[in-house]
Design an enzyme around this catalytic site. Structure first.
Site, PDB file in Angstrom:
ATOM      1  N   SER A 142     -13.448   9.697  10.919  1.00  0.00           N
ATOM      2  CA  SER A 142     -13.458   9.201  12.122  1.00  0.00           C
ATOM      3  C   SER A 142     -12.552   7.767  12.358  1.00  0.00           C
ATOM      4  O   SER A 142     -12.127   7.368  11.400  1.00  0.00           O
ATOM      5  CB  SER A 142     -15.027   8.649  12.352  1.00  0.00           C
ATOM      6  OG  SER A 142     -15.442   7.888  13.517  1.00  0.00           O
ATOM      7  N   TYR A 155     -22.852   4.216   9.187  1.00  0.00           N
ATOM      8  CA  TYR A 155     -21.820   5.387   9.350  1.00  0.00           C
ATOM      9  C   TYR A 155     -20.299   4.841   9.311  1.00  0.00           C
ATOM     10  O   TYR A 155     -19.601   5.721   8.570  1.00  0.00           O
ATOM     11  CB  TYR A 155     -21.843   5.544  10.926  1.00  0.00           C
ATOM     12  CG  TYR A 155     -21.008   6.673  11.663  1.00  0.00           C
ATOM     13  CD1 TYR A 155     -21.426   8.257  11.368  1.00  0.00           C
ATOM     14  CD2 TYR A 155     -19.817   6.696  11.999  1.00  0.00           C
ATOM     15  CE1 TYR A 155     -20.632   9.267  11.773  1.00  0.00           C
ATOM     16  CE2 TYR A 155     -18.885   7.661  12.668  1.00  0.00           C
ATOM     17  CZ  TYR A 155     -19.540   8.912  12.536  1.00  0.00           C
ATOM     18  OH  TYR A 155     -18.568   9.981  13.069  1.00  0.00           O
TER      19      TYR A 155
END
Length: 260
Positions: A142, A155
């Site tokens: 990501s 995350y």
């Protein structure tokens, strides 16, 4: 392009994973799908993708948060198709909350799926790739593997770790015909993002349309979601012979987010 190759894509029954699986199948690869759909839905998806692409398509349900299941997923792919040449680690989850309010069980679940499963599938896949002298590992990380956002500390930590893991694996297998790269998308409109919109609306006490523009896409200069098919096309390139010298890299496809 990938005729004769076998690919496993984790978390591939929707969103980015399904787009990647479809693109790999169209490029000629045999593809093992993975997810947690009910058996009838999974079979319908598998059969539909096979009919659409003309490729051999399998499906294996696995709880990737469990080490044994992650390893068994790789073993099942090899048993079904005879080899595993391409591993795309895509499965992931998200939970939005401040660190001091982040539930311990959510941390454990997120790290198990986003990070530990990448280790377990890679460890299980490498021996076969090493024996054949060819392999491609693409870890869907990501933009949060490079930069951070508030309320997403776990995350962000998991995706930073996936980026570092990808670099280390690439160095270990650099002379063995195997590449390992981290692909880091910005915001892609997927079910995972839809959930984030709802969560962020609660955190910021804002309507969802404003959250999309002012929170989710605030850092993405194009103010447009990245398309899942763009991520899929990039993945196919990284799996091709044209990318044989691309390894240990962090490939950003983020609408200019990290250019700031």
């Amino acid at each position: 392009m990938l005729a004769g190759r076998t690919a496993l894509v984790t978390g591939s029954t929707s969103g980015i994973g399904l787009a990647v699986a479809r693109a790999l199948a169209r490029a000629g690869a045999r593809v093992m799908l993975n997810g947690s759909r009910p058996a009838d839905e999974a079979e319908s998806l598998r059969a539909g993708l096979a009919a659409e692409t003309g490729a051999e398509i399998g499906y294996t349900r696995a709880n990737l948060a469990q080490a044994a299941s992650a390893r068994e997923l790789v073993e099942s792919t090899i048993a079904a198709f005879g080899s595993l040449d391409i591993l795309v680690n895509n499965a992931g989850m998200q939970h939005v909350a401040a660190v001091d309010a982040f539930p311990d069980d959510k941390w454990d679940a997120l790290i198990a799926l986003n990070l530990s499963s990448v280790f377990h599938t890679t460890k299980a896949a490498l021996p076969g790739m090493q024996a054949r002298g060819w392999g491609r590992i693409v870890n869907i990380a990501s933009a949060h593997g490079v930069v951070a956002s508030p309320f997403k500390a776990p995350y962000t930590a998991s995706k930073h770790a996936v980026v570092g893991f990808s670099k280390a694996v690439a160095l270990e297998v650099a002379e063995q015909g195997i590449t390992c790269n981290a692909l880091c998308p910005g915001y892609v409109r997927t079910p995972l993002i839809d959930k984030q919109v709802v969560d962020q609306a609660k955190v910021h006490n804002m309507p969802e349309d404003r959250v999309i523009r002012e929170v989710i896409l605030a850092a993405q200069p194009t103010k447009q979601f990245v398309e899942a098919d763009e991520v899929a096309a990039f993945t196919v390139f990284l799996c091709s012979d044209a990318a044989k010298s691309v390894t240990g890299s962090v490939q950003l496809i983020d609408g200019g987010w990290t250019a700031r």
